[in-house]
Design an enzyme around this catalytic site. Structure first.
Site, PDB file in Angstrom:
ATOM      1  N   ASP A 132      -7.242  -5.399   4.246  1.00 26.80           N
ATOM      2  CA  ASP A 132      -6.043  -6.070   3.733  1.00 26.80           C
ATOM      3  C   ASP A 132      -6.015  -7.563   4.072  1.00 26.80           C
ATOM      4  O   ASP A 132      -5.222  -8.315   3.513  1.00 26.80           O
ATOM      5  CB  ASP A 132      -4.766  -5.420   4.302  1.00 26.80           C
ATOM      6  CG  ASP A 132      -4.573  -4.006   3.776  1.00 26.80           C
ATOM      7  OD1 ASP A 132      -4.891  -3.778   2.603  1.00 26.80           O
ATOM      8  OD2 ASP A 132      -4.118  -3.146   4.536  1.00 26.80           O
ATOM      9  N   ASN A 170      28.117 -42.681  -1.725  1.00 25.59           N
ATOM     10  CA  ASN A 170      28.723 -43.703  -0.868  1.00 25.59           C
ATOM     11  C   ASN A 170      27.801 -44.892  -0.664  1.00 25.59           C
ATOM     12  O   ASN A 170      28.207 -46.055  -0.774  1.00 25.59           O
ATOM     13  CB  ASN A 170      29.080 -43.103   0.504  1.00 25.59           C
ATOM     14  CG  ASN A 170      30.317 -42.213   0.425  1.00 25.59           C
ATOM     15  OD1 ASN A 170      31.043 -42.232  -0.567  1.00 25.59           O
ATOM     16  ND2 ASN A 170      30.538 -41.425   1.461  1.00 25.59           N
ATOM     17  N   ASN A 214      27.237 -42.638   9.025  1.00 30.08           N
ATOM     18  CA  ASN A 214      26.135 -41.698   8.848  1.00 30.08           C
ATOM     19  C   ASN A 214      26.089 -40.661   9.970  1.00 30.08           C
ATOM     20  O   ASN A 214      25.877 -39.460   9.736  1.00 30.08           O
ATOM     21  CB  ASN A 214      24.811 -42.468   8.780  1.00 30.08           C
ATOM     22  CG  ASN A 214      23.674 -41.614   8.255  1.00 30.08           C
ATOM     23  OD1 ASN A 214      23.823 -40.963   7.240  1.00 30.08           O
ATOM     24  ND2 ASN A 214      22.570 -41.620   8.970  1.00 30.08           N
ATOM     25  N   ASP A 239      -1.979  -3.240   6.595  1.00 29.23           N
ATOM     26  CA  ASP A 239      -2.285  -3.117   8.021  1.00 29.23           C
ATOM     27  C   ASP A 239      -3.738  -2.776   8.290  1.00 29.23           C
ATOM     28  O   ASP A 239      -4.134  -2.573   9.429  1.00 29.23           O
ATOM     29  CB  ASP A 239      -1.395  -2.051   8.666  1.00 29.23           C
ATOM     30  CG  ASP A 239      -1.682  -0.655   8.123  1.00 29.23           C
ATOM     31  OD1 ASP A 239      -2.427  -0.539   7.128  1.00 29.23           O
ATOM     32  OD2 ASP A 239      -1.164   0.328   8.681  1.00 29.23           O
ATOM     33  N   ASP A 251       0.855  -1.173   0.000  1.00 30.57           N
ATOM     34  CA  ASP A 251       0.000   0.000   0.000  1.00 30.57           C
ATOM     35  C   ASP A 251       0.899   1.235   0.000  1.00 30.57           C
ATOM     36  O   ASP A 251       2.121   1.112  -0.048  1.00 30.57           O
ATOM     37  CB  ASP A 251      -0.949  -0.016   1.198  1.00 30.57           C
ATOM     38  CG  ASP A 251      -0.211  -0.171   2.530  1.00 30.57           C
ATOM     39  OD1 ASP A 251       1.024  -0.293   2.505  1.00 30.57           O
ATOM     40  OD2 ASP A 251      -0.874  -0.180   3.580  1.00 30.57           O
ATOM     41  N   ASP A 309      26.899 -36.606   9.552  1.00 28.41           N
ATOM     42  CA  ASP A 309      25.797 -35.680   9.857  1.00 28.41           C
ATOM     43  C   ASP A 309      26.236 -34.532  10.758  1.00 28.41           C
ATOM     44  O   ASP A 309      25.658 -33.440  10.701  1.00 28.41           O
ATOM     45  CB  ASP A 309      24.644 -36.430  10.549  1.00 28.41           C
ATOM     46  CG  ASP A 309      23.659 -37.016   9.545  1.00 28.41           C
ATOM     47  OD1 ASP A 309      23.718 -36.608   8.374  1.00 28.41           O
ATOM     48  OD2 ASP A 309      22.845 -37.875   9.938  1.00 28.41           O
TER      49      ASP A 309
END
Length: 840
Positions: free
Chosen positions: A594, A658, A683, A590, A331, A687
């Site tokens: 709206d 892998n 793993n 606002d 706006d 990670d």
């Protein structure tokens, strides 16, 4: 204190006096002590039940993956049938991985709770005989609340007083048009949509004002009764949709691979349970099980950083959409302009300043009670008048269809109606005009009035009309707004915000186009466009928009810069058209009107000072109404998106390669290349660096333009880098077999190569630049060094026997190091070629 033991179910049929008596209250409200007692008795005004076991449930959710559950079952079976030590190790690794995910998500959850506490919907309530603002969750039955345009109804209520009070009940009844509410009892069997004396939680005031008695709160409300059944959830964001599609893709790949590997291993007469554990461990390696935790951590980390920029995120997933946003609908007032309206002049019909015009505007602004707005505030501040001889009698509040407000005042037994509003909405109500020469027919001066209006508008000034009428009544309605006398113009100036031109340019440089949606006329809108630096401005008016079909709008909407003279219900249509035309759309607003557009946008943005309905509809709330902070929010959204995507790239490059290589070579070896517990340990270690990705640095080019989730691009990335990883994996296998490595040496060397190469490749795939030209975050560097050190030292510790590692000769490590170095260099070359050939 006497309180109803059970909810009053037919309050719409009970007279006001009796209802007030039932709740032991009055029109002056409750006392603070009474509120505390009732809050304990009725509980908070919330639809959400308190969850005391949130952390425990979050921890259990880490085990919800079917693959994890099957792996736990298989490990449990081996506990009784085979090696209990291996089973316990597998349990321990799964527990540690789950604990890691839980800790990250729990921290993220706590951060978001603290941020959301900063944004609360408040209610105007009478307590201790004075009006005050309180959080909506602290409303109790017996409270007296004050309502105005934009108020969110916090509970089920009975009307005590109302003045042109219109409420939007679509959320509850599906009725599109606002319903007028009045203080009157209705039959006990009246359906919800006809209860004109009742207000319901979740609905909102469109116009007018009122006072109401709170009758039911929380889950006892009509909305509370159906909320569990409806189980409404916010529409899926583009990012969430991308993650879900990626999950389905990996699930398909993993399922086919696991079933194939298990079947072939059984076919070769290998132990069934060991083959199952091996296949499932591979599945764990293929599945980015930390993705939910990584996303949560990335988002909460981004939300915390955005909070320091005065941007509060209500819905975490909207951060990525903010980063992907390429169009911002805004706006004008308060966003592009200062929002501090100033009186420029007050002109009569001849264009001369006239004190009577200002006086009548002041009377209208001083006595209006609908809702706070900057125009009336500017009028009241500009010049004060002595109104001791005036008395307010009545009012017709402002609404967005009439675009005017009318008050009735008396002075010396004369009753005068005064209207103030948009000029083009005032003129049709006038039959006369007051000129310096006297009262004339409006038709005699209408042409010159329109000409002056256009002249002022072309200067970017907002022009209101003032009209009046003498009547012989002490009350007025909308029907009385006719046969008025036009008095003059009130000319307003709302200067542009300092630096707004530079801000619009910064948004443009970030790949975000600004679309201005305003109720101002075409001339004012054109002037605004020129002032903020938009070149060759294309404008579409609300009238033109109403004559366009949806298909025609979809074709034109991307080329329009400013939508002027827009009606409230047209904003949502514009936002929807932009989305359908292939854009990620943000919308900032606002006001009462709206809310639908904010709901429809990919990113709904409001401000802390917004009306309740707009603030509730928004995904993001700005603590300061400034596009500069939104620019930083866009940058932060792109950093968050980029870091989330890095984890996906990491999980689908080295990890995938892998696991795929291990699956393939297991078909040709007489032994498993890695034991299930060794796969899970691999793993877990790979990670660990990836959990720090939320704090990683992001290259500038990834911040400077919007990016969208592209599953085809991810698939191509996975194929390219997964295949490269597999090539070096098979090179490692061949080298180890050629130099005569024993089974333990083979597994140990392969474990070292897998973890170290996967850790280093993270530094390669995290950037599109050469890895040495992009500085990683310090946490990523530290965790990578720690993981590599732990991996190299593990075969030398007491854990060597637990995980059945051997101690390969030193020269083995040199061979493995050379292969890893060649892999990293090849990945750099592959990356340069990939980003050159594959368009993102």
């Amino acid at each position: 204190m006497s309180l109803p033991r059970e909810p009053v179910d037919i309050f719409w049929h009970i007279p006001q006096s009796e209802l007030l008596q039932k709740f032991n209250t009055s029109s002056e409200g409750l006392t603070s002590d009474e509120v505390d007692t009732r809050l304990q008795y009725y509980g908070p005004n919330s639809l959400k039940k308190q969850k005391s076991s949130g952390a425990f449930i979050l921890f259990l959710s880490q085990f919800k993956s079917p693959i994890i559950l099957i792996l736990l079952f298989a490990a449990g079976l081996s506990l009784f049938l085979l090696d209990s030590t291996d089973a316990l190790i597998i349990f321990a690794i799964i527990f540690l991985s789950s604990l890691l995910g839980f800790w990250q998500e729990h921290q993220a959850s706590n951060s978001i709770k603290r941020l959301l506490a900063m944004i609360r919907i408040t209610v105007t309530v009478i307590r201790d005989k004075v009006q005050k603002e309180v959080a909506s969750e602290n409303i109790v039955p017996g409270d007296i609340i004050i309502l105005s345009a934009g108020s969110k109804i916090p509970a089920d209520c009975s009307i005590l007083e109302s003045k042109d009070l219109f409420v939007n009940e679509a959320v509850l009844t599906g009725e599109t048009y606002p319903v007028e509410k009045i203080a009157r009892t209705v039959p006990h069997d009246t359906p919800i949509s006809k209860r004109i004396n009742s207000l319901f939680m979740g609905t909102s005031v469109v116009s007018g004002s009122g006072k109401a008695l709170v009758v039911k709160t929380g889950q006892e409300t009509e909305f509370g009764k159906i909320s569990d059944k409806l189980r409404l959830r916010a529409p899926e964001t583009e990012f969430e949709h991308g993650v879900r599609r990626f999950g389905y893709f990996l699930m398909q790949v993993t399922s086919v691979l696991v079933i194939t590997i298990f079947a072939i291993n059984v076919y070769f007469s290998r132990p069934v349970l060991e083959s199952l554990l091996f296949a499932l461990a591979l599945a764990v390696g293929l599945t980015p099980q930390l993705l939910p935790a990584i996303i949560s951590v990335n988002l909460s980390h981004g939300a915390r950083r955005m909070a320091t920029q005065k941007v509060i995120v209500k819905r975490l997933s909207s951060i990525e959409n903010l980063g992907s946003m390429n169009i911002l609908c805004s706006d004008k007032t308060g966003t592009l302009t200062e929002g501090t309206v100033r009186i420029r002049s007050f002109l009569d019909t001849s264009g001369n300043e006239n004190e009577k015009v200002l006086l009548y505007a002041y009377l209208n602004a001083f006595y209006e009670t609908g809702f706070t707005n900057p125009i009336d505030e500017a009028i009241r501040i500009h010049q004060k008048f002595d109104l001791s001889s005036y008395t307010k009698l009545d009012e017709v509040p402002y609404d967005f269809n009439r675009k005017r407000i009318t008050i009735l005042v008396s002075k010396e037994k004369k009753y005068t109606m005064i209207s103030k509003g948009a000029l083009l909405n005032i003129l049709p109500t006038c039959s006369l005009a007051e000129t310096p020469q006297g009262i004339v027919q409006i038709s005699q001066v209408k042409g010159s009035l329109i000409e002056r209006f256009e002249e002022l508008s072309q200067q970017g000034l907002r022009v209101l009309g003032i009209s009046y009428k003498e009547i012989n009544s002490v009350t007025i309605t909308r029907a009385d707004e006719a046969s008025m006398t036009f008095l003059g113009f009130l000319v307003l100036h709302d200067p542009l915000k300092d630096g707004i031109v530079e801000t619009v340019e910064r948004l443009k440089n970030l790949g975000v186009s600004l679309k201005v949606i305003t109720g101002d006329n075409r001339l004012v809108a054109s002037s605004l466009g020129s002032q903020i630096g938009l070149s060759n401005v294309k404008i579409l008016t609300g009238t033109e928009l109403s004559h366009l079909s949806n298909e025609a709008l979809y074709q034109q909407v991307n080329n329009i810069d400013i939508f002027s003279e827009v009606e409230p219900n047209q904003k949502e249509r514009i936002v929807t058209a932009l989305k359908i035309s292939g854009n990620v759309v943000g919308c900032i607003g606002d006001g009462i009107n709206d809310s639908p557009a904010l709901h429809s946008a990919d990113v709904g943005i409001s401000v802390d000072s917004a009306v309740d309905v707009a603030k509730e509809a928004a995904d993001i709330v700005l603590l300061e109404r400034n596009l500069d902070v939104l620019v930083e929010g866009v940058r932060e959204g792109r950093r968050t998106f980029a870091n989330t995507l890095k984890y996906v790239f990491m999980a689908t490059s080295a990890n995938f390669g892998n696991m795929f290589s291990m699956a393939g070579v297991s078909l040709f070896l007489s032994f498993l290349p890695l034991l299930p517990k060794q796969i899970l340990l691999t793993n877990l270690l790979t990670d660990l660096p990836e959990t720090t990705i939320a704090t990683d640095n992001v290259d500038l080019e990834l911040v400077n333009r919007p990016h969208r989730w592209d599953i085809r691009f991810i698939r191509k990335f996975m194929m390219a880098f997964g295949i490269l990883s597999s090539v070096f994996d098979f090179l490692t296998f061949g080298t180890l077999l050629a130099i005569g490595a024993t089974v333990e040496e083979f597994r140990t060397a392969w474990f070292l190569e897998s973890v170290v190469s996967a850790s280093l490749i993270v530094l390669v795939v995290r950037t599109r630049k050469p890895f040495f030209k992009s500085r990683p975050g310090k946490h990523l560097i530290i965790s990578t060094i720690v993981v590599i050190a732990v991996t190299l030292l593990l075969p030398l510790t007491v854990l060597q026997k637990v995980f059945e590692f051997g101690l390969p000769p030193t020269w083995f490590l040199g061979v493995i190091g050379a292969i890893i170095a060649a892999y990293v260099i090849s990945a750099e070359i592959m990356k340069k070629y990939f980003y050159k050939k594959v368009r993102v």
